[in-house]
Design an enzyme around this catalytic site. Structure first.
Site, PDB file in Angstrom:
ATOM      1  N   ASP A 169       0.819  -1.212   0.000  1.00  0.00           N
ATOM      2  CA  ASP A 169       0.000   0.000   0.000  1.00  0.00           C
ATOM      3  C   ASP A 169       0.856   1.268   0.000  1.00  0.00           C
ATOM      4  O   ASP A 169       1.791   1.389   0.792  1.00  0.00           O
ATOM      5  CB  ASP A 169      -0.898   0.043   1.235  1.00  0.00           C
ATOM      6  N   HIS A 194      -1.081   4.419  -0.341  1.00  0.00           N
ATOM      7  CA  HIS A 194      -2.070   5.253   0.351  1.00  0.00           C
ATOM      8  C   HIS A 194      -1.768   6.744   0.322  1.00  0.00           C
ATOM      9  O   HIS A 194      -1.739   7.417   1.350  1.00  0.00           O
ATOM     10  CB  HIS A 194      -2.206   4.791   1.799  1.00  0.00           C
ATOM     11  N   ASP A 215      -4.317  -0.381  -3.164  1.00  0.00           N
ATOM     12  CA  ASP A 215      -4.369   0.708  -2.189  1.00  0.00           C
ATOM     13  C   ASP A 215      -3.355   1.801  -2.501  1.00  0.00           C
ATOM     14  O   ASP A 215      -2.542   2.196  -1.671  1.00  0.00           O
ATOM     15  CB  ASP A 215      -4.176   0.177  -0.759  1.00  0.00           C
ATOM     16  N   ASN A 238      -8.724  -2.881  -2.068  1.00  0.00           N
ATOM     17  CA  ASN A 238     -10.065  -2.534  -1.589  1.00  0.00           C
ATOM     18  C   ASN A 238     -10.284  -1.016  -1.539  1.00  0.00           C
ATOM     19  O   ASN A 238     -11.429  -0.556  -1.444  1.00  0.00           O
ATOM     20  CB  ASN A 238     -10.337  -3.163  -0.223  1.00  0.00           C
ATOM     21  N   HIS A 239      -9.210  -0.234  -1.640  1.00  0.00           N
ATOM     22  CA  HIS A 239      -9.374   1.227  -1.682  1.00  0.00           C
ATOM     23  C   HIS A 239      -9.487   1.761  -3.103  1.00  0.00           C
ATOM     24  O   HIS A 239      -9.660   2.971  -3.280  1.00  0.00           O
ATOM     25  CB  HIS A 239      -8.238   1.921  -0.938  1.00  0.00           C
ATOM     26  N   HIS A 271      -4.406  -8.402  -3.356  1.00  0.00           N
ATOM     27  CA  HIS A 271      -4.453  -7.459  -2.247  1.00  0.00           C
ATOM     28  C   HIS A 271      -5.035  -8.087  -0.992  1.00  0.00           C
ATOM     29  O   HIS A 271      -4.560  -7.840   0.109  1.00  0.00           O
ATOM     30  CB  HIS A 271      -5.279  -6.224  -2.628  1.00  0.00           C
TER      31      HIS A 271
END
Length: 211
Positions: free
Chosen positions: A34, A36, A63, A95-96, A144
């Protein structure tokens, strides 16, 4: 920005749900988790580990966005590298990279503030085009989330999954599990603390094998 997203979406859309790659002699592939929205951390990874090239591939395992303040910059840079090196630079969906999470954790607001509503819609469409897993050298399955609610789920099930028919992962099914499941220390399977998906123990991992 519009042109970068559109072109990257076209490339990603035409990839299989699970791209399969083999690392050639003298080449290498770095797998990253990730990011982010931490754009300067991403640049530091490239500075320390080497920038992407034909011989140094990368796989970013979802992500890319949300939480941090530079999610649009990360997404655009990763998309630009995907355009430059489509056969050695890989992107998995996390999932993001979903509408609900983008609305809750900041990417939608950031995108609309820096650009406009249309560009967020384009990003959303491009996220739904992302592959869900990558198989490296027949030995390493990278996705992921994690393993599945059914032990009989195979790589062929992933290959056959039509991700384009389901833009968002929903609350159940293979796509949701590929984005949301987590490991746990206890054997067996259990409910996820996230409220969606499930958790799987080391015995589940041991039973899963690549062909």
């Amino acid at each position: 920005v519009y042109q970068i997203i559109i072109r990257a979406k076209e490339i990603l859309y035409n990839e299989p749900t699970m791209p399969e790659t083999h690392i050639k002699q003298g080449h290498k592939l770095t797998v990253c988790g990730d990011t982010h929205g931490q754009y300067f951390d991403l640049l530091e990874i490239f500075r320390l580990n080497g920038f992407p090239s034909e011989t140094h591939g990368y796989l970013f395992n979802g992500d890319f966005v949300d939480r941090g303040s530079w999610s649009t910059e990360i997404a655009l840079l990763l998309y630009a590298y995907k355009m430059m090196y489509p056969n050695s630079f890989f992107l998995n969906r996390g999932n993001h990279e979903t509408d609900d999470m983008n609305r809750m954790y900041g990417f939608e607001g950031e995108c609309k503030a820096k650009y406009n509503k249309r560009d967020f819609k384009l990003f959303s469409e491009s996220f739904s085009a992302l592959p869900l897993a990558t198989l490296i050298g027949d030995n390493y399955l990278v996705l992921h989330g994690g393993l599945f609610s059914d032990d009989s789920t195979s790589l062929d099930d992933i290959r056959k999954l039509n991700r384009h028919a389901q833009r968002q992962p929903g609350q159940e099914g293979l796509m949701m599990e590929m984005l949301w499941t987590d490991p746990q220390t206890m054997p067996g399977r259990g409910p996820s603390k996230r409220g969606v998906g499930l958790q799987f123990g080391p015995d589940i991992t041991k039973r899963f094998s690549l062909p």
